[in-house]
Design an enzyme around this catalytic site. Structure first.
Site, PDB file in Angstrom:
ATOM      1  N   SER A  84     -34.857  36.326 158.320  1.00 42.48           N
ATOM      2  CA  SER A  84     -33.852  37.271 158.810  1.00 42.48           C
ATOM      3  C   SER A  84     -32.569  37.065 158.009  1.00 42.48           C
ATOM      4  CB  SER A  84     -33.615  37.108 160.302  1.00 42.48           C
ATOM      5  OG  SER A  84     -33.802  35.798 160.694  1.00 42.48           O
ATOM      6  N   GLU A 117     -26.380  47.062 149.573  1.00 40.31           N
ATOM      7  CA  GLU A 117     -27.345  48.098 149.996  1.00 40.31           C
ATOM      8  C   GLU A 117     -27.145  48.388 151.480  1.00 40.31           C
ATOM      9  OE1 GLU A 117     -31.198  46.333 149.514  1.00 40.31           O
ATOM     10  OE2 GLU A 117     -30.664  45.621 147.524  1.00 40.31           O
ATOM     11  N   LYS A 119     -28.039  48.585 155.278  1.00 39.19           N
ATOM     12  CA  LYS A 119     -29.037  47.870 156.089  1.00 39.19           C
ATOM     13  C   LYS A 119     -29.701  48.899 156.996  1.00 39.19           C
ATOM     14  CE  LYS A 119     -29.801  43.784 158.860  1.00 39.19           C
ATOM     15  NZ  LYS A 119     -30.466  44.372 160.025  1.00 39.19           N
ATOM     16  N   ARG A 140     -43.839  42.377 160.078  1.00 37.72           N
ATOM     17  CA  ARG A 140     -43.142  41.107 159.945  1.00 37.72           C
ATOM     18  C   ARG A 140     -43.756  40.031 160.842  1.00 37.72           C
ATOM     19  NH1 ARG A 140     -39.106  38.190 162.288  1.00 37.72           N
ATOM     20  NH2 ARG A 140     -37.783  37.050 160.842  1.00 37.72           N
ATOM     21  N   LYS A 309     -22.105  43.727 159.264  1.00 39.37           N
ATOM     22  CA  LYS A 309     -22.368  44.771 160.248  1.00 39.37           C
ATOM     23  C   LYS A 309     -21.178  45.709 160.405  1.00 39.37           C
ATOM     24  CE  LYS A 309     -26.453  43.468 161.756  1.00 39.37           C
ATOM     25  NZ  LYS A 309     -26.789  43.092 163.093  1.00 39.37           N
ATOM     26  N   CYS A 405     -29.220  31.849 195.770  1.00 36.67           N
ATOM     27  CA  CYS A 405     -30.120  31.142 196.686  1.00 36.67           C
ATOM     28  C   CYS A 405     -29.349  30.539 197.861  1.00 36.67           C
ATOM     29  CB  CYS A 405     -30.876  30.038 195.946  1.00 36.67           C
ATOM     30  SG  CYS A 405     -29.858  28.614 195.504  1.00 36.67           S
ATOM     31  N   CYS A 426     -25.612  26.728 189.469  1.00 39.23           N
ATOM     32  CA  CYS A 426     -26.216  26.377 190.752  1.00 39.23           C
ATOM     33  C   CYS A 426     -26.555  24.884 190.692  1.00 39.23           C
ATOM     34  CB  CYS A 426     -27.485  27.200 190.936  1.00 39.23           C
ATOM     35  SG  CYS A 426     -28.408  26.768 192.411  1.00 39.23           S
TER      36      CYS A 426
HETATM   37  S1  IVH Z   1     -32.774  41.929 152.468  1.00 33.95           S
HETATM   38  C1  IVH Z   1     -34.109  38.438 154.975  1.00 33.95           C
HETATM   39  N1  IVH Z   1     -32.048  44.409 152.488  1.00 33.95           N
HETATM   40  O1  IVH Z   1     -33.000  43.504 157.877  1.00 33.95           O
HETATM   41  C2  IVH Z   1     -34.531  38.650 153.610  1.00 33.95           C
HETATM   42  N2  IVH Z   1     -33.035  43.564 154.469  1.00 33.95           N
HETATM   43  O2  IVH Z   1     -32.018  41.227 159.412  1.00 33.95           O
HETATM   44  C3  IVH Z   1     -33.717  39.618 152.873  1.00 33.95           C
HETATM   45  N3  IVH Z   1     -33.256  45.214 156.259  1.00 33.95           N
HETATM   46  O3  IVH Z   1     -35.982  41.703 157.953  1.00 33.95           O
HETATM   47  C4  IVH Z   1     -33.592  40.894 153.551  1.00 33.95           C
HETATM   48  N4  IVH Z   1     -32.367  46.905 155.182  1.00 33.95           N
HETATM   49  O4  IVH Z   1     -36.171  44.183 157.583  1.00 33.95           O
HETATM   50  C5  IVH Z   1     -32.609  43.426 153.194  1.00 33.95           C
HETATM   51  N5  IVH Z   1     -31.337  46.598 152.298  1.00 33.95           N
HETATM   52  C6  IVH Z   1     -31.907  45.638 153.024  1.00 33.95           C
HETATM   53  C7  IVH Z   1     -32.357  45.834 154.347  1.00 33.95           C
HETATM   54  C8  IVH Z   1     -32.918  44.765 155.033  1.00 33.95           C
HETATM   55  C9  IVH Z   1     -32.920  46.514 156.317  1.00 33.95           C
HETATM   56  C10 IVH Z   1     -33.876  44.446 157.354  1.00 33.95           C
HETATM   57  C11 IVH Z   1     -35.085  43.675 156.920  1.00 33.95           C
HETATM   58  C12 IVH Z   1     -34.851  42.275 157.361  1.00 33.95           C
HETATM   59  C13 IVH Z   1     -33.759  42.418 158.332  1.00 33.95           C
HETATM   60  C14 IVH Z   1     -32.924  41.176 158.383  1.00 33.95           C
END
Ligand code: IVH
Length: 677
Positions: A84, A117, A119, A140, A309, A405, A426
């Site tokens: 992730s 890129e 997300k 996954r 984010k 409870c 509790c």
């Molecule tokens: S790079 C983790 N690039 O986000 C290994 N991930 O939160 C590198 N995702 O499992 C991931 N767009 O499914 C990468 N441009 C993007 C992405 C992307 C969506 C998803 C992906 C990953 C998840 C991680």
């Protein structure tokens, strides 16, 4: 005519029932009826429609997704784990990320080129090509093992089934995100909570023909295994695969510093609502693949990438009531029940207020107008109170001093923080029904006993029917009773029985995590299991005359601190806990902890560093040792195999100690030679 309206009513109610089950299965991942019953219901609907032409005219079955939902896909191990991403929420987090990258690489003044890129908020999948032919397609899964969804993925026309280019590596694994466009979602939205769930539901159809009817799209964003490696940057990789026919995102770009990152972030955030797919941020990656390789990853996320984010979606609503929830550790969490409100596409009716102090600080009251926010998968939160809208007669919320409870609650004193905990708990354990139920939910979860088919909802159901009270009851379930329950058929009972019997064989570390000692998560459970090795040794903790001595030894383990030791002590000094844990262990076959010998240059060797290196940071050196099967120690003892001495300011005392203990010493030049060999 009366008959006709009755038939329509019956037809509508059956359709609504099916839609409910679609939601339980696809959106909640919590099916309530067996596959057979689901099929029967669906068949019934279509038969009715066939029989009465006036039903056909109602046009109600058009968007009913329908085939037997199947959970059982073949499981296949990923060639490389699907990790992730760590998250950043603001400029400062991004600055930290850049700093960490530079520190790890020991780069002082050099700027690192990044690649940005979108997300995509979809479902991740991986495609394996051998000599250019698509051979495997996996979900996954848990990151290590995925589900074989090749046939479903093949229905996506833009996924190349064959790459015709002599340049294609023999082995090429493409990582991608599957999604449904916002436009396409409109046509099927009755069946799913959001586009992401719809994409997930479609990919998990048993029948690929059904998947092909739900318009899936994808963007390829990365790679897993590649042999031989032919690319040197992320940009080059994406350009190449775009040429081979893969869909890549057009909003990607190269960047070089924080100012550019911020600019790009704002630009894409502004575009967000105009895009025909959901994105929840931007991923920033180190563009140079050699550097990516050096950076490697921590246990679950790469060091070379981060997801920045977009800020959380917010909405205003009114508090109807404030209730409390009890967690498995007894923590009392206040929850605001609010007028349902749409927050960025999801209807929210509960928002967490965290704890008593938070309510006091914000002076949140029933009847208040509040701002709530939700970001990604986290529970919606109450952000602030709109005091201008408060009624004159509103009263301060008095936090209940009793658990649901009826037992008293208390705030503990945190030794590490040196102050009273913000969380009220509790005072009871298993004796509190609310805690007991949560503990049971923990024990059946994926990371613990992992009993498929026995999820949170089923625990609630079995609890209400008095079928389970403590974990060992899971192994003595009265299936004759369950057989007669709504939603339970022969097949689901057979599956549950087999899942329960499978869960009886368990590793020591999983067992330690499962029993739910506070402050003992999966990592600590592993450390503790490595110490005890067998259930027999672990069970010494039950012995009053032995426990103090054992705890002393545990306290010396890396990762186990005062908090953990105290928590273990508390757990085993509680008579109910020990009784319940013993009962559970009696039902299980607990495998010894198996030491995983990693292969590599430093296999089973213990190394230590002193002094800095010219070409790499201490973190990189440590990760190289660990990736090559070795362990890095923090102090010199007889257990140490090699002391590695960097040219920059090594500690003389450490060198002296190592000489004395006749430990092998290597210097920076030799260290580099070993790494390059
Ligand atoms: S790079 C983790 N690039 O986000 C290994 N991930 O939160 C590198 N995702 O499992 C991931 N767009 O499914 C990468 N441009 C993007 C992405 C992307 C969506 C998803 C992906 C990953 C998840 C991680």
């Amino acid at each position: 005519m009366k008959d006709k309206s009755k038939i329509i009513e019956n037809f509508r109610s059956k359709i609504n029932e099916l839609k409910d089950h679609n939601k339980f299965y696809f959106s909640d991942d919590n099916p309530k009826i067996t596959d057979a019953k689901y099929d029967e219901l669906k068949k019934n609907i279509f038969e009715l429609e066939k029989k009465y032409s006036f039903l056909k005219k109602l046009n109600l079955t058009k968007n009913l997704v329908g085939t037997t939902p199947a959970k059982k896909f073949k499981k296949i191990k990923h060639l490389k784990p699907m990790l992730s991403l760590s998250n950043a929420f603001n400029n400062e987090d991004m600055n930290d990320f850049l700093k960490k990258v530079k520190n790890f690489l020991n780069y002082k003044d050099i700027n690192i080129e990044l690649f940005s890129e979108p997300k995509i908020d979809g479902i991740s999948a991986t495609l394996v090509y051998e000599k250019g032919i698509l051979k495997r397609g996996l979900s996954r899964g848990d990151g290590l093992v995925g589900e074989d969804i090749l046939e479903n993925l093949k229905t996506i026309s833009k996924i190349p089934k064959e790459i015709k280019d002599k340049d294609v590596p023999n082995l090429l694994e493409i990582r991608c995100e599957i999604f449904i466009s916002k436009t396409d979602f409109q046509a099927i939205k009755n069946n799913f909570a959001n586009p992401r769930n719809a994409a997930g539901g479609s990919l998990r159809q048993k029948d690929p023909n059904v998947t092909s009817k739900i318009p899936l799209k994808y963007f390829a964003y990365g790679f897993g295994a590649i042999e031989p490696m032919k690319f040197s940057t992320q940009l080059e990789f994406l350009k190449k695969i775009d040429g081979w026919g893969f869909s890549t995102n057009p909003l990607s770009t190269k960047l070089k510093d924080l100012a550019q990152i911020e600019k790009q972030h704002k630009k894409i955030d502004n575009l967000r609502s105009t895009l025909d797919y959901d994105i929840d941020g931007l991923v920033y990656k180190v563009n140079d693949l050699k550097l990516q390789k050096r950076l490697g990853n921590t246990s679950n996320a790469p060091r070379w990438a981060i997801a920045y984010k977009f800020s959380a979606e917010k909405a205003s609503t009114k508090i109807r009531n404030i209730t409390i929830q009890v967690g498995r550790t007894g923590a009392i969490t206040p929850v605001a029940k609010v007028d349902p409100v749409n927050v960025g596409g999801v209807v929210v009716s509960n928002a967490t207020l965290h704890n008593e102090d938070e309510i006091k600080r914000k002076d949140v009251r029933i009847g208040d107008t509040i701002l709530i926010q939700r970001a990604g998968d986290v529970i919606p939160q109450v952000v602030s109170v709109d005091l201008t809208n408060r009624k004159k007669d509103s009263k301060k919320f008095i936090f209940p001093d009793k658990c649901l409870c009826g037992s008293p609650t208390k705030k503990e004193f945190s030794k590490t923080q040196k102050k009273e905990d913000a969380v009220r708990r509790c005072v009871k354990g298993y004796e509190c029904n609310f805690i007991a139920k949560e503990k049971l939910k923990h024990i059946v979860s994926k990371e613990a006993l992992n009993i498929e088919g026995l999820g949170k909802k089923v625990v609630e159901q079995f609890w209400d029917l008095n079928l389970i009270r403590e974990p060992s009851d899971i192994f003595k379930l009265d299936f004759d009773k369950i057989k007669n329950l709504e939603g339970w058929g022969e097949l689901s009972i057979k599956n549950l029985k087999s899942a329960i019997s499978k869960s009886k064989i368990i590793s020591l570390e999983r067992l330690i995590y499962s029993i739910g000692i506070r402050h003992i998560g999966q990592e600590n459970a592993k450390v503790i299991a490595a110490f005890f090795i067998s259930i027999k040794e672990f069970s010494q903790l039950f012995k009053k005359d032995k426990i103090d001595n054992i705890l002393k030894n545990l306290a010396e383990l890396d990762g186990i601190g005062e908090t953990q030791v105290e928590s273990i002590k508390n757990f085993f000094s509680d008579v109910t806990n020990t009784k319940i844990t013993r009962n559970l262990i009696n039902q299980l076959l607990v495998n010894n902890y198996s030491i995983k010998n990693k292969t590599g240059k430093f296999s089973n060797k213990r190394l230590m560093f002193t002094g800095g290196f010219e070409n790499m940071s201490r973190s990189e050196a440590k990760s190289l040792v660990e990736n090559n099967g070795g362990k890095v120690l923090g102090s010199i003892s007889k257990k140490l195999d090699i002391l590695v001495v960097g040219n920059s300011k090594p500690t003389k005392r450490k060198l002296d100690q190592a000489y004395k203990l006749k430990i092998k010493i290597i210097f920076e030049k030799e260290w580099n030679k070993i790494l390059n060999s």
